[in-house]
Each structure stands twice: as C-alpha cells, then as structure tokens.
Design an enzyme around this catalytic site. Sequence first.
Site, PDB file in Angstrom:
ATOM      1  N   ILE A  12       0.835  -1.185   0.000  1.00  0.00           N
ATOM      2  CA  ILE A  12       0.000   0.000   0.000  1.00  0.00           C
ATOM      3  C   ILE A  12       0.878   1.247   0.000  1.00  0.00           C
ATOM      4  CG2 ILE A  12      -0.218  -0.059   2.535  1.00  0.00           C
ATOM      5  CD1 ILE A  12      -3.112   1.013   2.198  1.00  0.00           C
ATOM      6  N   CYS A  13       0.381   2.308  -0.622  1.00  0.00           N
ATOM      7  CA  CYS A  13       1.031   3.614  -0.596  1.00  0.00           C
ATOM      8  C   CYS A  13       2.447   3.539  -1.169  1.00  0.00           C
ATOM      9  CB  CYS A  13       0.994   4.155   0.830  1.00  0.00           C
ATOM     10  SG  CYS A  13       1.549   5.864   1.024  1.00  0.00           S
ATOM     11  N   GLY A  14       3.423   4.078  -0.484  1.00  0.00           N
ATOM     12  CA  GLY A  14       4.783   4.150  -0.998  1.00  0.00           C
ATOM     13  C   GLY A  14       5.398   2.811  -1.300  1.00  0.00           C
ATOM     14  N   THR A  39       4.120   0.582  -3.018  1.00  0.00           N
ATOM     15  CA  THR A  39       3.877   0.278  -4.430  1.00  0.00           C
ATOM     16  C   THR A  39       4.992   0.853  -5.305  1.00  0.00           C
ATOM     17  OG1 THR A  39       2.484   2.250  -4.762  1.00  0.00           O
ATOM     18  CG2 THR A  39       1.369   0.206  -4.108  1.00  0.00           C
TER      19      THR A  39
END
Length: 200
Positions: free
Chosen positions: A102-104, A106
């Site tokens: 999730i988020c960074g 990725t």
Amino acid sequence: MTRKPAHLAVYDTFADWETGHTTAHLARAGYGIRTVGPTREPVTTLGGVRIQPDLALDDLRPEDSSLLILTGADLWDSGDDLAPFARTARAFLDAGVPVAAICGATAGLAREGLLDDRDHTSAVSFYLAATGYGGGERYVDADAVTDGNLVTAGPTEPVAFAREVFRLLGVYEGEVLDAWYRLFHDSDAAAYAVLEKAAR
C-alpha cells in the site's frame, strides 16, 4: 487448523494508519501477526510509535509465511533503504506466497520491476510513473487491485486494501466480505447484522 503467520514489514516512518484493519482482522481470523524490520532494532512510525520487530528481514523465508504486508513510509521515496523489502517481495511472489503493498510500498515494487506485468494501483498513476517503471499500461484507477498473489492500494484506501487481502486469503467471502467492507468503509449499520449472523 494452524495457519502460517502474516508478516508485517515495519521500518522508520511506517504509515501507522494503513494496515490496522488488515492486521486486526487477520489476527481475529487466527493468523499470527509477526513484525519484520530491517534488523531487530526498534523502529519509529510516522505517528511516533516505537516498534520492536519480531525478526530481521534476513531471517524471513516465504515458506514460513502466509502473507507479506508492505506499508507506506517516507523512506520509500528518499533513497534505497527499503529496497531489500521489495527484493523480499519478489522472493515471496516467486514462491507463490501473497504480497500486499500500500502507498509508498507500491513505488518500491515498481522500482523492483514487480508491477511491469501485473495489474496494480497506487496513490495516482504519475506517482508510479516517476519511478521510471515499465508498467504504466497496467495501472488501474481503483481503490485496490489484486492480480494473482499481489494486492496494491493507495494511501487513502486502508479498508479496500484489507478487503482485497481478506478475499485473497479467504478470510471473508461473498456477502460477508461485502458487508465487512460496507460497515468499515461506508459506516453502513445494516451490514452489521450480516456479520453478526455469519459469526453465529
């Protein structure tokens, strides 16, 4: 039935809010939650919470895990400190063990080349494009995306992220999964009755 634990990656600047739904409900479903850090030295989250990892990344093996969860952190975008976690994600996927990012995180997977050939999402498409990865055509504008054993989501979608993890692992299914999502994402009180009935 004994389940292998789910492993939650923890590192400095870990985004506290992104995985709480996922880990809490996995634990309720009988999954042990083990934290894995760069080493066994304590880390500090964005919210200032100090976490003592259960094990170091070098000691983590895919065959001992049900899932690797990678959360966002400022460190994903400020250097290569977290690149070993992306390499570990590759080892997990190669071994057929699920990864949820999730988020960074990725962006870390994008830099590792893991999103070039898989449908995926993130905060916004141009965030991942800035990594120079080759998977832009596989970007999906959705709250969360599952492709095979990989779940991805943006920073504002911790509930959708959890939903996809639960679907992938078979924790909740069908109308129960839908009701769980409606309760925690939409505050739909009617969904509570479905969950209560399923729990009996």
